[in-house]
Design an enzyme around this catalytic site. Structure first.
Site, short mmCIF file in Angstrom:
data_model
loop_
_atom_site.label_atom_id
_atom_site.label_comp_id
_atom_site.label_asym_id
_atom_site.label_seq_id
_atom_site.Cartn_x
_atom_site.Cartn_y
_atom_site.Cartn_z
N GLU A 153 -6.78 -7.42 -11.20
CA GLU A 153 -6.96 -8.19 -10.11
C GLU A 153 -7.91 -9.33 -9.86
O GLU A 153 -8.81 -9.19 -9.27
CB GLU A 153 -6.85 -7.35 -8.68
CG GLU A 153 -5.73 -6.27 -8.37
CD GLU A 153 -5.83 -5.73 -7.14
OE1 GLU A 153 -4.83 -5.23 -6.57
OE2 GLU A 153 -6.97 -5.54 -6.73
N GLU A 306 1.04 -1.91 -9.20
CA GLU A 306 0.74 -0.90 -8.08
C GLU A 306 1.45 -1.27 -6.90
O GLU A 306 1.82 -2.36 -6.65
CB GLU A 306 -0.72 -1.57 -7.87
CG GLU A 306 -2.03 -1.51 -8.96
CD GLU A 306 -3.40 -1.58 -8.34
OE1 GLU A 306 -3.52 -1.72 -7.41
OE2 GLU A 306 -4.27 -1.82 -9.26
#
Length: 659
Positions: A153, A306
């Protein structure tokens, strides 16, 4: 060039982030037992393991990871191996404070959380390359390895000294001369003219509003600087295992990275997606993210890296997922092109900031509802694998245009309305298409659009000349275009175009003069003929050659155009309320020859075709009957379906036409 099929090997991947370093080693074998019971065939290892892998500068502690890699392989579970570079060890910040990022006020962001690294720090990059090199050399040939996962991320902003030097170098490479930079930034305003490159800084804390183009360029630079970090690690692992695909996980609808630019550098495009279980349009949000990710993957399979099996830990109130919702949203991702359905994380943490973030195995253990639902999802993905893996979603006939540069420019200080949120505007337009049962791609405004019957532009405040020409050419060659308010206002330097909108677009839409923008207050609406507008309105004078005008009714803009149509191009100077926007886009799509995936669908039922299969997903809680012409077999139940199919609360059917 490797792709996701090299990792999936003909099956859908199912699993999630596995952080066994949080647990005693005797737990690992219990984890493997439960993974096999749940149908898990892939785990991501090492995302936040830098301090364990390198407890002291230059030290290497690989023994625990050796045992895990071997354990996974022995049990038929593939590994997505991460470089741990998103969370440096505390010793790095202590010994090398220059590796820590600084915010716009010059304050240091210390260790103790994650993402505490300066993307421009030479020291950070050196340590990151070294740990990546040793990981790749050790595990690049391991039989458990399926894919590389770089960092995590990417989202760091840095206004520190090394970032300042790097930003200056980025600008020099792009502009060449200070004269060119001064012209692009409009520094004649407020006496900002630069006479020496050393006067040029990142947009740090200022007394009042900052130079908008300086801020825009800093966002561009930050995206590129983080991309450099990714590419450095990607190239290292690719050198050691050239046939193993590489990814890094995007965050859904996150403003910080130019995802179009990044996706072109990934073997596999992957996303982290967390719809709110309490959001009545959470399913539509998921569909939007899936459509965007599939489009960034150039239509090929992509990965959910995710999602949450239950609640997250970062909302004001973190609600669990009601029974069945996890399954529905997981299968929705598969329907819209995902070949990997993964979670953060496998086993729910008992300590740390994310101890209340759900896991596939929650605090309740294997008897908990969450794990039991995970088992069902794993079993159903196994049923679908042979039919779905490595197939494509049926080609979309509609494209939604989105550009990060326009997003960055549109949401700066000094704009006309803080009520306008680019992500929410895009979501409103996509929701209208979703409710009309129309699957859409996303595209950059400079992409080839010739394959689409309909192109919609929720808002493109900033447009390059190439993008404008692309839209004009698309319409002149027979395409249908619908654009929302405040489109084509600025050029690539955030310079307002003469007349308040590019002249080529004014001619395309039939606008003689754009007199004024009239943004609306929160909750304020404006009436138009047949609908009500929200968020925005504009004082427009129509050209003589316009084909149709839908006027405003009452108020300052009474009788002036709310919607203009000229040929195959329409311009909406306001945002119609949801039902009106849906009706309008449904009508325009039909005129353009676009048809819904399946006719006669009840509200809340989503239909998507992938690989010759028809996915039906019920996002409501009531039992519904869905008309399905012909004979089919439901791959999830084995039941024969003729004419109709019944879907209960959060129900899913995956239909294969009977031979």
């Amino acid at each position: 060039m490797p792709d996701l099929s090299d990792a999936t090997r003909g099956r859908l991947l199912f699993g999630g982030d596995y952080n066994p370093e949080q647990w005693p080693e005797e737990t690992w074998h219990e984890d493997v037992r439960l993974m096999k019971e749940a149908g898990v065939n892939s785990v991501t290892l090492g995302v936040f393991s830098w301090a364990k892998l390198e407890p002291r500068p230059g030290a290497r502690e690989f023994g625990w990871l050796d045992r895990l890699m071997d354990l996974m392989h022995e049990n038929g579970i593939g590994v997505v191996l991460a470089t741990p570079t998103s969370s440096p060890p505390p010793w790095m910040g202590r010994l090398h404070p220059e590796t820590l990022p600084r915010d716009e006020d010059g304050r240091t962001e210390w260790w103790g959380s994650r993402q505490h690294f300066s993307h421009s720090s030479a020291t950070y990059r050196r340590y990151a390359a070294a740990i990546t090199e040793d990981l790749a050399a050790r595990y690049g040939g391991h039989p458990a390895l399926r894919m590389w996962h770089i960092n995590n991320e990417y989202c760091t902003y840095d206004y520190g000294d090394e970032a300042e030097d790097a930003f200056r170098g980025w600008l020099q490479a792009g502009y060449g001369t200070l004269d060119a930079l001064n012209r692009a930034w409009g520094t004649a305003f407020w006496s900002q003219g630069y006479g020496d490159w050393h006067e040029v800084l990142p947009p740090r804390r200022a007394h009042y509003m900052k130079n908008p183009t300086q801020v825009l360029d800093f966002r561009r630079f930050t995206s590129d600087a983080l991309l450099e970090c990714y590419l450095a690690e990607r190239d290292i692992v690719a050198r050691h295992s050239p046939h193993t695909p590489v990814t890094t996980n995007f965050m859904a609808l996150w403003q910080g990275l130019d995802a179009w630019r990044w996706a072109g550098q990934e073997d596999v495009v992957s996303i982290d997606v967390y719809p709110d279980p309490r959001d009545p349009f959470g399913g539509q949000y998921g569909a939007l993210v899936h459509d965007m990710t599939r489009s960034q993957a150039r239509g090929g399979p992509w990965a959910v890296m995710e999602q949450a099996a239950g609640p997250v830990n970062w909302r004001g109130v973190n609600h669990p997922k009601p029974a069945g919702l996890n399954r529905l949203w997981s299968l929705q991702a598969v329907a819209r092109g995902a070949d990997a359905v993964c979670y953060f994380q496998w086993r729910q943490s008992r300590q740390g900031s994310e101890k209340f973030h759900s896991g596939m195995v929650g605090h309740a253990g294997e008897r908990g509802r969450t794990f039991q639902e995970v088992k069902r999802i794993g079993a159903e993905l196994a049923l679908l694998s042979g039919k779905v893996a490595d197939t494509r979603v049926e080609a979309a006939e509609v494209a939604v245009l989105l550009d990060w540069n326009s997003w960055w420019a549109a949401e700066q200080d000094g704009r006309l309305s803080r009520e306008v949120d680019q992500a929410q505007v895009v979501r409103a337009w996509h929701r209208a298409l979703w409710e009309a049962h129309t699957v859409a791609d996303f595209a950059h405004p400079e992409h080839d659009l010739s394959g689409y019957r309909l192109v919609v532009v929720p808002q493109l405040y900033l447009m390059t000349d190439a993008a404008v020409d692309n839209l004009v050419t698309y319409v002149h060659q027979g395409g249908t275009l619908v654009a929302g308010f405040q489109t084509g206002v600025a050029d690539e330097d955030d310079r307002v175009r003469e007349g308040g909108m590019d002249a080529r677009l004014r001619d395309l839409f039939g606008i003689r003069v754009l007199h004024e923008w009239w943004p609306l207050d929160a909750g304020e609406t404006v009436d138009a003929d047949g609908f009500r507008g929200t968020l925005w309105s504009e004082e427009i004078e129509a050209a003589d050659d316009v084909d149709a005008v839908t006027p405003y009714k009452g108020g300052e803009l009474d009788g002036l155009p709310a919607i203009l149509r000229k040929g195959r191009a329409r311009y909406l100077s306001t945002l119609p309320e949801p039902h009106a926007l849906r009706a309008l886009l449904t009508e325009i799509a039909a005129e353009a020859g676009v048809r819904p995936t399946l006719a006669g669908l009840p509200a809340g039922v989503e239909a998507v075709r992938r690989g010759g299969l028809l996915f039906l997903l019920q996002h409501g809680r009531e039992r519904v009957t869905v008309p399905v012409p012909g004979r089919h077999r439901d791959l999830l139940t084995g039941a024969e379906v003729t004419g109709t199919v019944e879907l209960g609360r959060y129900g899913v059917a995956v239909l294969e036409a009977a031979s």
